[in-house]
Design a protein around this motif. Structure first.
Motif, short mmCIF file in Angstrom:
data_model
loop_
_atom_site.label_atom_id
_atom_site.label_comp_id
_atom_site.label_asym_id
_atom_site.label_seq_id
_atom_site.Cartn_x
_atom_site.Cartn_y
_atom_site.Cartn_z
N UNK A 137 0.85 -1.19 0.00
CA UNK A 137 0.00 0.00 0.00
C UNK A 137 0.89 1.25 0.00
N UNK A 138 1.46 1.56 -1.17
CA UNK A 138 2.39 2.68 -1.25
C UNK A 138 2.45 3.16 -2.68
N UNK A 139 2.26 4.43 -2.91
CA UNK A 139 2.23 4.97 -4.27
C UNK A 139 3.62 5.24 -4.83
N UNK A 140 4.67 5.29 -3.95
CA UNK A 140 6.00 5.60 -4.45
C UNK A 140 6.63 4.40 -5.14
N UNK A 141 6.25 3.20 -4.73
CA UNK A 141 6.70 2.00 -5.42
C UNK A 141 8.00 1.42 -4.91
N UNK A 142 8.04 0.08 -4.84
CA UNK A 142 9.24 -0.65 -4.44
C UNK A 142 9.94 -1.21 -5.66
N UNK A 143 11.26 -1.09 -5.66
CA UNK A 143 12.06 -1.75 -6.67
C UNK A 143 12.41 -3.15 -6.19
N UNK A 144 13.61 -3.59 -6.46
CA UNK A 144 14.03 -4.93 -6.06
C UNK A 144 13.98 -5.08 -4.53
N UNK A 145 13.29 -6.10 -4.05
CA UNK A 145 13.26 -6.43 -2.63
C UNK A 145 14.24 -7.58 -2.39
N UNK A 146 15.17 -7.38 -1.46
CA UNK A 146 16.29 -8.32 -1.31
C UNK A 146 16.17 -9.27 -0.13
N UNK A 147 15.41 -8.90 0.89
CA UNK A 147 15.44 -9.68 2.11
C UNK A 147 14.09 -9.65 2.80
N UNK A 148 13.74 -10.76 3.48
CA UNK A 148 12.49 -10.84 4.22
C UNK A 148 12.75 -11.53 5.55
N UNK A 149 12.08 -11.05 6.61
CA UNK A 149 12.19 -11.65 7.93
C UNK A 149 10.88 -11.41 8.66
N UNK A 150 10.65 -12.16 9.74
CA UNK A 150 9.39 -12.03 10.47
C UNK A 150 9.57 -12.36 11.93
N UNK A 151 8.87 -11.62 12.77
CA UNK A 151 8.80 -11.94 14.19
C UNK A 151 7.56 -12.77 14.48
N UNK A 152 6.70 -12.92 13.49
CA UNK A 152 5.48 -13.70 13.63
C UNK A 152 4.65 -13.60 12.38
N UNK A 153 3.52 -14.33 12.34
CA UNK A 153 2.68 -14.37 11.15
C UNK A 153 2.21 -12.97 10.72
N UNK A 154 1.93 -12.11 11.69
CA UNK A 154 1.43 -10.79 11.36
C UNK A 154 2.45 -9.70 11.50
N UNK A 155 3.73 -10.06 11.52
CA UNK A 155 4.80 -9.10 11.77
C UNK A 155 5.97 -9.40 10.83
N UNK A 156 5.76 -9.13 9.53
CA UNK A 156 6.72 -9.47 8.48
C UNK A 156 7.37 -8.20 7.94
N UNK A 157 8.68 -8.26 7.69
CA UNK A 157 9.44 -7.11 7.21
C UNK A 157 10.21 -7.49 5.95
N UNK A 158 10.36 -6.50 5.06
CA UNK A 158 11.19 -6.69 3.87
C UNK A 158 11.94 -5.40 3.57
N UNK A 159 13.11 -5.52 2.95
CA UNK A 159 13.91 -4.35 2.58
C UNK A 159 14.42 -4.50 1.15
#
Length: 368
Positions: A96-118
């Motif tokens: 949900x972001x209008x600026x847009x994501x380019x290549x996403x390199x990594x994903x991690x999570x502290x739980x099912x509803x707590x996921x992060x990517x960079x």
């Protein structure tokens, strides 16, 4: 790249392979282990043509997250993608972001509803996003600026850590108690991955490993390896970890590199000689590790190493028709299912990219 640390030992030998999508096949190894009893499946999240997956994460529930990019070669359509496996099928999760994501390199999570990517933002800033199966929102830590780069993320409890570079120095971005801190370290180089209290990368001339102690990160001593670099790390505990990468030996010449941590020092882990590229590492929490990569000498075959603390065996898949190259960029361990999934991309004779998901594990009983 990060994977959550699993707790259950693997009870069956795993074998890697490449097959017609959806069809199981028995893979082969080099050298061949004493016994193989495994299933393997080559599938896809079905990205548009010219898509690739950069990282993968399995959660204890058996769900899987993968991130990457699609339409790589189209400057107008290239964008990051987040995919979720619910145990039966893959689906795309929106940002949900209008600026847009380019290549996403990594994903991690502290739980099912707590996921992060960079990864990269299309606006020139590093991209951080947080969410769940309902969607992701961009997070903007104050202090990040144009030209900063993020390669890895690790989420656990109330803490989130992103690592990368700013100019010629390693960069660490941390959130604790809801507050963000952006720190340009005094170490030259870049950090590509973080797991637990360890972050790895290179100085431009050799490996770089930093360790968190209290509220600060400090460089730790590594073997002197000219031209060495590290791209991923998996930490079982404070006394056991493996980091993987390579050693540049000249234009186009790379040898694989793996370092093992025993709680006191880093030492080289013996890996098969050759020119294989190592990208990702995961483990079962009991001293067994799987390393994903690519072997240019047998480029059309999926490539995986199965390692313990002393040695590694090469696992190779069967070359599939139409594929000239397969690169497995990241790997994760599914604790409850005693399985390993690796993701990346395949290239065909027309230089078109397709995403690849390779899953390996104990042979499942036939359904009556």
């Amino acid at each position: 790249m990060t994977r959550r640390t699993p707790r259950r030992a693997l009870t069956m030998i795993l074998a890697a392979g490449l097959a017609v999508p959806g069809l199981p096949t028995v893979a082969h190894a080099d050298p061949r282990p004493a016994a193989i009893d495994a299933w393997q499946r080559s599938t896809s999240v079905r990205l548009p043509v010219d898509g690739s997956l950069s990282d993968v994460l399995a959660l204890p529930s058996g769900t899987v997250w993968a991130v990457g990019q699609q339409q790589i070669w189209d400057v107008w359509k290239n964008r990051g993608t987040i995919r979720h496996w619910n145990g039966e099928r893959w689906s795309e999760v929106g940002i949900r972001d209008t600026t847009g994501a380019g290549n996403l390199r990594s994903v991690s999570a502290a739980g099912e509803g707590d996921v992060w990517t960079v990864g990269d933002g299309l606006d020139g800033l590093p991209y951080l996003a947080h969410g769940d199966v309902a969607g992701f929102d961009r997070v903007r830590p104050q202090g990040l600026r144009s030209g900063d780069w993020l390669g890895g993320v690790e989420a656990g409890g109330e803490r989130v850590v992103g690592v990368g570079s700013r100019g010629k120095h390693a960069l660490i971005v941390t959130r604790e108690d809801g507050d963000w801190l952006v720190r340009e370290t005094g170490e030259k180089g870049a950090l590509y991955a973080v797991d637990g209290d360890l972050a790895v990368g290179d100085t431009g001339t050799g490996p770089l490993i930093m360790k968190r102690s209290g509220g600060s990160w400090k460089r730790v001593k590594t073997p002197a390896i000219a031209g060495g670099y590290l791209r991923d790390v998996h930490a079982d505990s404070a006394k056991r970890a493996v980091a993987v990468g390579g050693v540049y030996r000249g234009p186009g010449a790379v040898e694989p590199l793996a370092l093992a941590w025993n709680g006191k020092q880093w030492q080289r882990l013996p890996v098969p000689a050759g020119g294989a590229r190592l990208y990702g590492v995961t483990g079962d929490g009991n001293g067994h590790y799987w390393i994903s990569g690519h072997d240019p000498a047998r480029a059309a075959e999926a490539y995986l190493l199965r390692c313990d603390k002393r040695s590694c065996d090469v696992m190779r898949g069967v070359a599939a028709d139409g594929r000239t190259s397969v690169r497995l960029q990241a790997v994760t361990y599914l604790e409850g299912r005693q399985a390993v999934w690796a993701v990346g991309h395949a290239v065909d004779g027309r230089e078109r990219y397709t995403d690849v998901v390779e899953s390996f594990g104990p042979r499942e009983p036939e359904k009556s």
